[in-house]
Design an enzyme around this catalytic site. Structure first.
Site, short mmCIF file in Angstrom:
data_model
loop_
_atom_site.label_atom_id
_atom_site.label_comp_id
_atom_site.label_asym_id
_atom_site.label_seq_id
_atom_site.Cartn_x
_atom_site.Cartn_y
_atom_site.Cartn_z
N ASN A 1 10.63 3.76 1.07
CA ASN A 1 10.37 2.49 1.75
C ASN A 1 11.08 1.30 1.10
O ASN A 1 10.90 0.18 1.52
CB ASN A 1 8.87 2.21 1.81
CG ASN A 1 8.17 3.13 2.80
OD1 ASN A 1 8.81 3.67 3.69
ND2 ASN A 1 6.87 3.30 2.64
N GLY B 1 0.77 -1.24 0.00
CA GLY B 1 0.00 0.00 0.00
C GLY B 1 0.80 1.29 0.00
O GLY B 1 0.25 2.36 -0.16
N ASP B 2 2.11 1.19 0.19
CA ASP B 2 2.93 2.40 0.26
C ASP B 2 4.32 2.10 -0.30
O ASP B 2 5.33 2.43 0.31
CB ASP B 2 3.02 2.87 1.72
CG ASP B 2 3.52 4.31 1.85
OD1 ASP B 2 3.58 5.03 0.83
OD2 ASP B 2 3.85 4.71 2.98
N PHE B 3 4.34 1.46 -1.47
CA PHE B 3 5.60 0.99 -2.05
C PHE B 3 6.29 2.17 -2.70
O PHE B 3 6.31 2.32 -3.91
CB PHE B 3 5.30 -0.12 -3.07
CG PHE B 3 6.33 -1.22 -3.07
CD1 PHE B 3 6.59 -1.94 -1.91
CD2 PHE B 3 7.03 -1.55 -4.22
CE1 PHE B 3 7.54 -2.96 -1.90
CE2 PHE B 3 7.99 -2.56 -4.22
CZ PHE B 3 8.24 -3.27 -3.05
N ASN B 4 6.84 3.07 -1.87
CA ASN B 4 7.43 4.29 -2.40
C ASN B 4 8.95 4.28 -2.26
O ASN B 4 9.53 3.39 -1.66
CB ASN B 4 6.80 5.52 -1.74
CG ASN B 4 7.24 5.70 -0.30
OD1 ASN B 4 8.41 5.59 0.05
ND2 ASN B 4 6.29 5.97 0.58
#
Length: 375
Positions: free
Chosen positions: A222, A216-219
């Site tokens: 991260n 959900g937050d594969f930025n």
């Protein structure tokens, strides 16, 4: 994260943090320094035996939801067993993966969940100009993670069905109630149109997309990478050109936005975040898709919504940043950098339109795929 500001993030002193590590986890602390973070408080901890850790103190809002945190912790441990580079979790002296501690940070005692994770090596993708090879690895890793999690079992999995979770791509219609934060900005018109398209073209078809558990937050903050193969600088080919250094993913961080959702959501979220930092943002989609599809090919229906879902994620991010600035003006500079870039990219994608962008992404994904397989 959660839209309210009534749950301020913890601010322990370094002495409090040190005391916590020694008492709860039974480690002798050699040195300790604060790490930047959005909602929680993090410290880098080196212990006298040479081990390195990250101490995480959750904000008191999220500390009420221990079921969700249990699943996040279990996920990291599960993925690590599957061979993916996540942190391992240090157990407390009582043998648990977390501890609820009552701490006074200056405004009365509150309960905070405390965890200690092993520190992962590598550099955030954000700090290195991203090459197609890095983007391909990022797409591939997202797919491997989604595929691995299909096999995960846990009694609290229901907690991942997060109703009205702002960052879920199920929640795009929620943006409407925050549109006022864009008043006077021409981009508001685009955001409004994107929400309408979502309601017309995606909402009715949600049942036809494959589902899975999402990071959900594969930025780019991260995901950590390190050089793959010879570390002595770039390779030189026989013609004397510098070959691009190859990288591999050495760490996946921050499972705080995990939720149940559609597999294609992960693809769109990953493309959007990789675009934000890229020098050639319109070219990011191809290698990310190629990497993802090297593990899990998308269906025609899924491919058809990638473009619109990328726009939706830009809208969520923009509206959220503006809203947060209104509530937290001293954080403005940090929040507005992403927001300005995001606004420019959203406008550009909207101008180019679905067909042009899709052709760009899917054609380059195909050529990237065949250059990899040597076809």
């Amino acid at each position: 994260g959660n839209m309210s500001t009534e749950f301020p993030k913890p601010h322990l002193s370094e002495a409090q943090a040190r005391e916590l590590v020694e008492r709860v986890f039974g480690l002798r602390v050699d040195s300790l320094r604060p790490l930047p973070s959005y909602d929680d408080q993090n410290f880098h901890v080196a212990e006298s035996g040479g081990g390195e850790y990250v101490l995480k103190i959750m904000n008191s809002a999220d500390s009420h939801n221990s079921g969700l945190i249990e699943v996040q912790t279990h996920t990291m441990m599960f993925l690590r067993e599957c061979g993916l580079p996540t942190s391992s979790v240090a157990r407390t002296q009582r043998g648990e993966t977390m501890s609820l501690e009552t701490i006074d940070c200056g405004s009365g005692s509150k309960g905070y969940i405390v965890r200690l994770l092993t520190y992962l090596p590598g550099t955030p993708v954000a700090k290195i100009p991203s090459t197609p090879q890095i983007l391909y690895e990022v797409g591939r890793m997202a797919a491997m993670l989604n595929r691995a999690l299909l096999k995960m079992e846990h009694p609290q999995l229901q907690s991942l069905k997060r109703e009205n979770f702002f960052w879920s791509l199920y929640s795009v219609p929620l943006i409407e109630s925050y549109l006022f934060v864009m008043d006077g900005d021409p981009i508001q018109h685009v955001v409004r149109n994107v929400i309408q398209l979502y309601k017309r073209q995606i909402q009715p078809r949600l049942g036809s997309f494959r589902q899975c558990i999402l990071h959900g937050d594969f930025n780019d903050h991260n995901i950590l990478i390190e050089p793959d193969g010879p570390a002595e600088g770039a390779l030189i080919s026989s013609e004397g050109q510098q070959l691009q250094k190859r990288y591999r993913i050495s760490g996946i961080l921050d499972f705080g936005d995990m939720s149940w959702g559609c597999l294609v959501f992960e693809v769109a979220i990953t493309i959007m975040y990789m675009m934000i930092e890229s020098q050639t943002p319109m070219e990011v989609g191809g290698p990310v898709l190629a990497g993802y599809e090297s593990v899990t090919p998308l269906t025609e229906e899924e491919r058809d919504v990638v473009f619109l879902l990328v726009l939706c994620r830009f809208c969520q991010s923009l509206v959220r940043a503006r809203h947060t600035v209104l509530q937290d003006p001293e954080n403005e500079e940090y929040l507005m950098i992403t927001s300005r870039k995001g606004g420019t990219l959203l406008a550009q994608l909207w101008e180019m339109g679905k067909e042009v962008v899709e052709r760009l992404w899917f054609d380059s994904a195909r050529s990237y795929q065949s250059s990899r397989t040597g076809v």
